[in-house]
Design an enzyme around this catalytic site. Structure first.
Site, PDB file in Angstrom:
ATOM      1  N   LYS A 113       0.870  -1.194   0.000  1.00  0.00           N
ATOM      2  CA  LYS A 113       0.000   0.000   0.000  1.00  0.00           C
ATOM      3  C   LYS A 113       0.898   1.233   0.000  1.00  0.00           C
ATOM      4  O   LYS A 113       1.961   1.230   0.620  1.00  0.00           O
ATOM      5  CB  LYS A 113      -0.870   0.024   1.252  1.00  0.00           C
ATOM      6  CG  LYS A 113      -1.924  -1.066   1.310  1.00  0.00           C
ATOM      7  CD  LYS A 113      -3.192  -0.626   0.581  1.00  0.00           C
ATOM      8  CE  LYS A 113      -4.202  -1.744   0.467  1.00  0.00           C
ATOM      9  NZ  LYS A 113      -4.669  -2.210   1.758  1.00  0.00           N
ATOM     10  N   HIS A 116       0.720   7.078   2.262  1.00  0.00           N
ATOM     11  CA  HIS A 116      -0.066   8.261   1.900  1.00  0.00           C
ATOM     12  C   HIS A 116      -0.204   9.227   3.069  1.00  0.00           C
ATOM     13  O   HIS A 116       0.297   8.978   4.168  1.00  0.00           O
ATOM     14  CB  HIS A 116      -1.423   7.852   1.324  1.00  0.00           C
ATOM     15  CG  HIS A 116      -2.249   7.046   2.270  1.00  0.00           C
ATOM     16  ND1 HIS A 116      -3.007   7.626   3.245  1.00  0.00           N
ATOM     17  CD2 HIS A 116      -2.412   5.706   2.386  1.00  0.00           C
ATOM     18  CE1 HIS A 116      -3.616   6.685   3.926  1.00  0.00           C
ATOM     19  NE2 HIS A 116      -3.269   5.504   3.434  1.00  0.00           N
ATOM     20  N   HIS A 119      -0.811   8.486   6.758  1.00  0.00           N
ATOM     21  CA  HIS A 119       0.205   7.947   7.665  1.00  0.00           C
ATOM     22  C   HIS A 119       1.031   9.025   8.346  1.00  0.00           C
ATOM     23  O   HIS A 119       1.888   8.732   9.169  1.00  0.00           O
ATOM     24  CB  HIS A 119       1.175   7.027   6.908  1.00  0.00           C
ATOM     25  CG  HIS A 119       0.527   5.789   6.404  1.00  0.00           C
ATOM     26  ND1 HIS A 119       0.385   5.520   5.065  1.00  0.00           N
ATOM     27  CD2 HIS A 119      -0.049   4.762   7.056  1.00  0.00           C
ATOM     28  CE1 HIS A 119      -0.242   4.369   4.920  1.00  0.00           C
ATOM     29  NE2 HIS A 119      -0.515   3.889   6.107  1.00  0.00           N
TER      30      HIS A 119
HETATM   31  N1  ARG Z   1      -1.336  -1.363   9.899  1.00  0.00           N
HETATM   32  C1  ARG Z   1      -2.448  -0.889  10.679  1.00  0.00           C
HETATM   33  C2  ARG Z   1      -3.295   0.061   9.843  1.00  0.00           C
HETATM   34  O1  ARG Z   1      -2.807   0.640   8.895  1.00  0.00           O
HETATM   35  C3  ARG Z   1      -2.021  -0.152  11.914  1.00  0.00           C
HETATM   36  C4  ARG Z   1      -1.357  -1.023  12.940  1.00  0.00           C
HETATM   37  C5  ARG Z   1      -1.302  -0.375  14.263  1.00  0.00           C
HETATM   38  N2  ARG Z   1      -0.620  -1.174  15.242  1.00  0.00           N
HETATM   39  C6  ARG Z   1      -1.131  -2.220  15.848  1.00  0.00           C
HETATM   40  N3  ARG Z   1      -0.369  -2.870  16.694  1.00  0.00           N
HETATM   41  N4  ARG Z   1      -2.347  -2.631  15.626  1.00  0.00           N
HETATM   42  O2  ARG Z   1      -4.451   0.245  10.162  1.00  0.00           O
END
Ligand code: ARG
Length: 549
Positions: A113, A116, A119
């Site tokens: 992904k 963007h 983030h």
């Molecule tokens: N990759 C996830 C997202 O973009 C966020 C992860 C956050 N960290 C976690 N330990 N859940 O939504």
């Protein structure tokens, strides 16, 4: 800094019943510190005004004057003593978190992904807190909990096999992956065969099939290469890139713990933990055997606890995942883990960008790197106009442009939604990153012109209002950083930086620095202190501090 609050607290508690440390606060006007006396009225059966005036005559502290005003007990410091103490304190020497370990989960990008604009906040809030914790002596552990697990990667491989090529992938990187994924998404709705193929590839990744895993690793490398470019521009660091896939086989261990406490129940074929009336159950494993996001987060929490033995574990994630983290912490609480109370969801609001279309040629997303590039271009144009002969102007423009975006993101309380405007963020006279960077560069140029060398400071030369105001704002800078850490709020640091700059610029306009003798020497010493504090503080909110601009 010299602990004036504690000094006042200890002296005043003899006179005021139930005085708490927090009742002594730094004042904005009339005095330096104050104690509101309203809450004592009931117990002492006297008016707050009388309590304050009686206390004022009884509380005696060296180097401080106590006075009553409108129910407040006000303390004014002896300026000379204060300035002397301020010059004795060493910036960054305050280490209240030494020996503490803080895990920080931030940025946590998803493989294949694009990186963007969405983030930005997690990345800079987390990255700044990481630096803030380190500066206070904590062992901070930066974790990028990669989104590297899910059936979507099977879909991506099918799409790649059908429509992609190694050559195109090498040339176009993430753009290619995004396009393939969108195409897969659209076509799999009509094409049963494609969806079936995707499931097969997904299973192959999980079972460790060499070819499938190899392709996935390639997607991962492409994603991380792009993310790391952004991280290096933003001065962001990580200690670990262990992602969700690492925890898949550790979910069993969590299920065993849940079973041992009779917490796992079957509901419509799925394995769930019931969390009472005010929260939906946490689904650990679906009826088809697949583990869920929360299950992998539970495994990750145990892993972090076992490996780092943290005092705090922070998750810097958008507010729309609030329920997820509430459930996560609640399951750990039900499991009887005392450290469940040390976990914090550091949440933040939404970001939108003014003047830049959210849909770009790359699909329906605004790449963070495009926003940074636009800011750098704008910064370069402003610098070319203000200072056409500047050496290294491209490097400075990068620091100023990127810094403008980051500082803007870290300037408001994190929970507030933001509408980002490039021209506001780059206003050199506003409450912005460039303003702080510019003030720092101005200090450096004053010092360079004067050829200033550190030496004895005659603190008696810094007692006028303008100089004293600057001293006050830099004297407790370390404590300001500490309160940013306690509240998970980098904006506390960035706001103080702006205040220091405003006070310094008032001082600079009111007091001629190059006035000769010991006054000049003291004013230069203060200028150096300001420069050092700004540079240190800018680093904590991820900005560079160019010497010239
Ligand atoms: N990759 C996830 C997202 O973009 C966020 C992860 C956050 N960290 C976690 N330990 N859940 O939504």
């Amino acid at each position: 800094m010299f602990d004036y609050k504690n000094l006042i607290y200890n002296a005043a508690k003899e006179v005021l019943p139930d005085l708490e440390q927090a009742d002594v606060t730094a004042a904005e006007a009339f005095c330096d510190y104050c104690i509101p006396c309203f809450k004592f009225a009931k117990v002492l059966r006297k008016s707050p005004a009388l309590i304050a005036s009686e206390a004022a005559s009884k509380v005696k502290i060296d180097g401080m004057k106590a006075e009553a005003l409108n129910g407040y007990l006000n303390f004014t410091l002896d300026r000379g003593a204060f300035v002397e103490n301020a010059f004795k304190t060493e910036l960054g020497a305050f280490k209240p978190l030494a020996g503490k370990t803080v895990c920080l989960d931030y940025s946590s990008v998803n493989i294949a992904k694009p990186f963007h604009i969405g983030h930005l906040m997690t990345t800079v809030i987390g990255g700044s807190l990481y630096k803030i914790y380190r500066s206070l002596g904590a062992n901070a552990v930066g974790i990028n909990h990669l989104g590297d697990f899910g059936t979507q990667f099977g879909g991506l491989i099918s799409a790649y096999k059908r429509w992609g090529s190694a050559k195109r992938l090498d040339e176009r990187g993430l753009d290619e992956l995004l396009e393939l994924y969108v195409r897969y998404h659209n076509e799999s709705e009509k094409d049963e065969e494609l969806a079936k193929e995707a499931r097969e590839w997904s299973n192959k990744i999980e079972s460790g099939d060499k070819y499938a895993v190899g392709l996935f690793e390639k997607f991962k490398a492409i994603t991380l290469e792009q993310a790391k470019k952004v991280y290096s521009r933003l001065n962001i660091e990580f200690d670990s890139y262990l992602g969700e896939s690492f925890y898949v086989d550790k979910v069993r261990g969590v299920e065993d713990k849940l079973k041992a406490k009779n917490l796992l129940v079957t509901s419509e074929g799925a394995q769930v933990v019931l969390l009472g009336d005010d929260m939906p159950p946490a689904i650990i494993r679906r009826s088809d055997g697949a583990s869920l996001y929360i299950a992998r987060d539970l495994a990750a929490a145990y892993y972090r606890h076992e490996n780092y033995n943290f005092d705090k574990c922070l998750y810097v994630v958008a507010s729309h995942q609030a329920l997820h983290f509430k459930q996560l912490f609640s399951v750990l609480g039900k499991l009887g883990e005392p450290w469940a109370d040390d976990m914090v969801h550091v949440s933040y609001g939404m970001v939108s960008v003014e003047g830049m279309s959210l849909s770009t040629r790359k699909g329906n997303v605004l790449y963070l790197s495009d926003v940074l590039d636009a800011a750098v271009d704008k910064a370069a144009a402003i610098i070319a106009e203000r200072n056409p002969d500047l050496e290294n102007s491209a490097v400075v423009a990068e620091s100023v442009g990127v810094g403008a975006v980051v500082f803007d993101a870290l300037y408001d309380g994190r929970l507030k939604d933001k509408n980002f405007s490039l021209s506001d963020a780059l206003n050199f006279d506003g409450e912005t990153g460039p303003y702080v960077q510019y003030t720092h560069a101005r200090c450096r140029s004053v010092l360079a012109k004067a050829g200033y060398n550190k030496g004895e400071v005659d603190c008696g030369e810094l007692l006028d209002d303008e100089a004293y105001e600057v001293v006050k704002l830099i004297a407790d800078f370390d404590e300001v950083v500490y309160s940013a850490a306690v509240k998970y709020e980098p904006s506390i640091v960035s706001r103080r930086l702006v205040k220091i700059c405003q006070a310094f610029n008032r001082f600079y306009n009111a007091d001629r620095i190059m006035c000769g003798g010991k006054t000049e020497n003291a004013r230069l010493a203060l200028t150096l202190r300001v420069a050092e504090t700004l540079k240190y503080g800018l680093g904590l909110v991820l900005l560079d501090a160019p010497e010239r601009m």
